[in-house]
Design a protein around this motif. Structure first.
Motif, PDB file in Angstrom:
ATOM      1  N   LEU A 200     -37.073  15.421  49.148  1.00 21.36           N
ATOM      2  CA  LEU A 200     -38.211  14.149  48.979  1.00 21.36           C
ATOM      3  C   LEU A 200     -38.004  13.067  49.990  1.00 21.36           C
ATOM      4  CD1 LEU A 200     -37.647  14.497  44.968  1.00 21.36           C
ATOM      5  CD2 LEU A 200     -39.670  15.310  46.150  1.00 21.36           C
ATOM      6  N   THR A 201     -39.188  12.338  49.949  1.00 19.10           N
ATOM      7  CA  THR A 201     -39.228  11.286  50.554  1.00 19.10           C
ATOM      8  C   THR A 201     -39.251  10.075  49.950  1.00 19.10           C
ATOM      9  OG1 THR A 201     -40.270  12.306  52.596  1.00 19.10           O
ATOM     10  CG2 THR A 201     -40.445   9.891  52.677  1.00 19.10           C
ATOM     11  N   MET A 202     -38.555   9.081  50.055  1.00 18.77           N
ATOM     12  CA  MET A 202     -38.488   7.732  49.325  1.00 18.77           C
ATOM     13  C   MET A 202     -39.789   6.960  49.328  1.00 18.77           C
ATOM     14  SD  MET A 202     -35.839   7.881  47.228  1.00 18.77           S
ATOM     15  CE  MET A 202     -36.326   6.266  46.752  1.00 18.77           C
ATOM     16  N   ASN A 203     -40.116   6.257  48.617  1.00 24.23           N
ATOM     17  CA  ASN A 203     -41.111   5.467  48.519  1.00 24.23           C
ATOM     18  C   ASN A 203     -40.682   3.923  48.172  1.00 24.23           C
ATOM     19  OD1 ASN A 203     -42.946   7.546  48.920  1.00 24.23           O
ATOM     20  ND2 ASN A 203     -43.692   7.756  46.774  1.00 24.23           N
ATOM     21  N   LYS A 204     -40.405   3.741  46.926  1.00 28.26           N
ATOM     22  CA  LYS A 204     -39.847   2.524  46.544  1.00 28.26           C
ATOM     23  C   LYS A 204     -38.657   2.210  45.681  1.00 28.26           C
ATOM     24  CE  LYS A 204     -42.672  -0.235  44.710  1.00 28.26           C
ATOM     25  NZ  LYS A 204     -44.124  -0.965  44.264  1.00 28.26           N
ATOM     26  N   VAL A 205     -38.050   1.156  45.760  1.00 28.87           N
ATOM     27  CA  VAL A 205     -37.090   0.793  44.431  1.00 28.87           C
ATOM     28  C   VAL A 205     -37.422  -0.242  43.902  1.00 28.87           C
ATOM     29  CG1 VAL A 205     -34.605   0.513  43.929  1.00 28.87           C
ATOM     30  CG2 VAL A 205     -35.363   2.383  45.647  1.00 28.87           C
ATOM     31  N   GLU A 206     -37.567  -0.605  42.497  1.00 30.43           N
ATOM     32  CA  GLU A 206     -37.723  -1.868  42.008  1.00 30.43           C
ATOM     33  C   GLU A 206     -36.632  -2.101  41.024  1.00 30.43           C
ATOM     34  OE1 GLU A 206     -42.690  -1.561  41.547  1.00 30.43           O
ATOM     35  OE2 GLU A 206     -41.394  -1.558  39.697  1.00 30.43           O
ATOM     36  N   GLN A 207     -36.258  -3.311  40.962  1.00 25.42           N
ATOM     37  CA  GLN A 207     -34.906  -3.725  40.064  1.00 25.42           C
ATOM     38  C   GLN A 207     -35.525  -4.225  38.978  1.00 25.42           C
ATOM     39  OE1 GLN A 207     -31.422  -2.587  42.096  1.00 25.42           O
ATOM     40  NE2 GLN A 207     -31.652  -3.447  40.093  1.00 25.42           N
ATOM     41  N   HIS A 208     -35.332  -3.758  37.522  1.00 29.01           N
ATOM     42  CA  HIS A 208     -35.625  -4.257  36.309  1.00 29.01           C
ATOM     43  C   HIS A 208     -34.766  -4.425  35.414  1.00 29.01           C
ATOM     44  CE1 HIS A 208     -40.028  -3.539  36.937  1.00 29.01           C
ATOM     45  NE2 HIS A 208     -39.704  -2.531  37.827  1.00 29.01           N
ATOM     46  N   ASP A 209     -33.573  -5.381  35.754  1.00 29.25           N
ATOM     47  CA  ASP A 209     -32.305  -5.543  35.008  1.00 29.25           C
ATOM     48  C   ASP A 209     -32.810  -6.244  33.921  1.00 29.25           C
ATOM     49  OD1 ASP A 209     -31.239  -4.309  37.198  1.00 29.25           O
ATOM     50  OD2 ASP A 209     -30.078  -6.099  38.009  1.00 29.25           O
ATOM     51  N   ASP A 210     -33.748  -7.145  33.769  1.00 27.48           N
ATOM     52  CA  ASP A 210     -34.156  -7.851  32.603  1.00 27.48           C
ATOM     53  C   ASP A 210     -34.351  -7.078  31.261  1.00 27.48           C
ATOM     54  OD1 ASP A 210     -36.360  -7.107  33.870  1.00 27.48           O
ATOM     55  OD2 ASP A 210     -37.619  -8.290  32.914  1.00 27.48           O
ATOM     56  N   VAL A 211     -34.696  -5.791  31.411  1.00 24.12           N
ATOM     57  CA  VAL A 211     -35.299  -4.735  30.389  1.00 24.12           C
ATOM     58  C   VAL A 211     -34.076  -4.353  29.839  1.00 24.12           C
ATOM     59  CG1 VAL A 211     -37.572  -4.589  31.312  1.00 24.12           C
ATOM     60  CG2 VAL A 211     -35.672  -2.806  31.872  1.00 24.12           C
ATOM     61  N   LEU A 212     -33.020  -4.184  30.646  1.00 18.80           N
ATOM     62  CA  LEU A 212     -31.725  -3.729  30.247  1.00 18.80           C
ATOM     63  C   LEU A 212     -31.083  -4.712  29.224  1.00 18.80           C
ATOM     64  CD1 LEU A 212     -29.627  -1.435  30.101  1.00 18.80           C
ATOM     65  CD2 LEU A 212     -28.506  -2.362  32.129  1.00 18.80           C
ATOM     66  N   ALA A 213     -30.984  -5.980  29.822  1.00 14.37           N
ATOM     67  CA  ALA A 213     -30.262  -6.963  28.962  1.00 14.37           C
ATOM     68  C   ALA A 213     -31.073  -7.234  27.669  1.00 14.37           C
ATOM     69  CB  ALA A 213     -30.322  -8.339  29.781  1.00 14.37           C
TER      70      ALA A 213
END
Length: 276
Positions: A200-213
């Motif tokens: 596969l070819t990578m598109n994007k990475v987004e951090q959503h650490d707030d939802v884990l907390a």
């Protein structure tokens, strides 16, 4: 040819899958986690749908679909057709029951299956999603390759999953860690590696650490509430839940999240339009 799924296979990895499926089908886990079994809930599921550009007429495969909350919401929000695959038979039955009470039952279906041997034909889906489950798969590389196999050329994969920085602390290992998806959480580069190696070819990475907390805080509150209800004999939980152990684990998890040892990310990738 699609690999045939054999639920009677007895291997170490199968035992792990059955164990996880049984836990996630239990009333105990639903009491603690609520309807959405992943950080961010349906709001992050909808965001994933936006990132993948879901729309009416597209076919989506939800791998490890649980009790169907995400699949149903994607059909409601985007009008796409969604097939949910889950290892737990009881979870599939609950998902089908839930879908029957919505106005999108004609768009959603569920079946039992293994993420590492998806029971669907090659190149039949426009998108594959997998939320807070990829990290629990024993053979992640095979699962990633299966995602690519079932995607049409140009189709996209959307993962949302727990990430880690460094090693998992000793007090966050064991059964509770597996329930919480911490046990085999990967660094972001690890998820990218599996997807790239699958072709596969990578598109994007987004951090959503707030939802884990937020989820850790919510689970801790529900855990305290469940303990009170058990003491008042308002509810009964099978198996003799060790609340002290569970609370100690959640305190450690909260500290690890605060120290940025764990996070949460949305990762998307695409299958080439060239049929290779």
């Amino acid at each position: 040819m699609t690999p045939e799924y054999d639920a009677t296979e007895k291997t170490d990895t199968t035992a792990i899958k059955f164990c996880c499926a049984k836990l996630y089908q239990s009333d105990w886990i639903q009491l603690i986690l609520g309807d959405a079994f992943h950080p961010g809930g349906v709001a992050l599921t909808e965001h994933l749908g936006v990132v993948l550009n879901l729309q009416p007429g597209l076919r989506v495969l939800d791998v490890a679909s649980g009790q169907g909350t995400s699949a149903i919401r994607l059909a409601q929000r985007f009008g796409c057709m969604v097939v949910g695959i889950d290892y737990g038979t009881e979870a599939v039955n609950k998902a089908m029951q839930a879908a029957s009470t919505t106005g999108v039952s004609h768009l959603v279906s569920f079946q039992q299956g293994d993420s590492e041997r998806l029971p669907v034909p090659n190149e039949t889906f426009d998108a594959v999603i997998c939320e807070c489950a990829f990290c629990t798969f024993p053979d992640k590389q095979t699962a990633a390759s299966e995602f690519r196999r079932v995607l049409k050329p140009g189709g996209r994969v959307g993962l949302s999953d727990l990430t880690r920085r460094g090693n998992v602390p000793e007090d966050l290992q064991g059964l509770l860690a597996r329930i919480a998806c911490i046990a085999d959480a990967q660094p972001i580069d690890g998820y990218i590696h599996y997807l790239l190696d699958a072709g596969l070819t990578m598109n994007k990475v987004e951090q959503h650490d707030d939802v884990l907390a937020d989820m850790v805080q919510t689970i801790h509150g529900r855990l305290l509430g469940a303990e009170v209800l058990v003491k008042l004999k308002k509810i009964e939980l099978p198996g003799g839940v060790d609340f002290e152990q569970a609370k100690a684990f959640m305190r450690s998890a909260a500290a690890a999240v605060k120290a940025h040892l764990f996070g949460y990310a949305v990762i998307t990738a695409t299958k080439s339009k060239m049929n290779t």
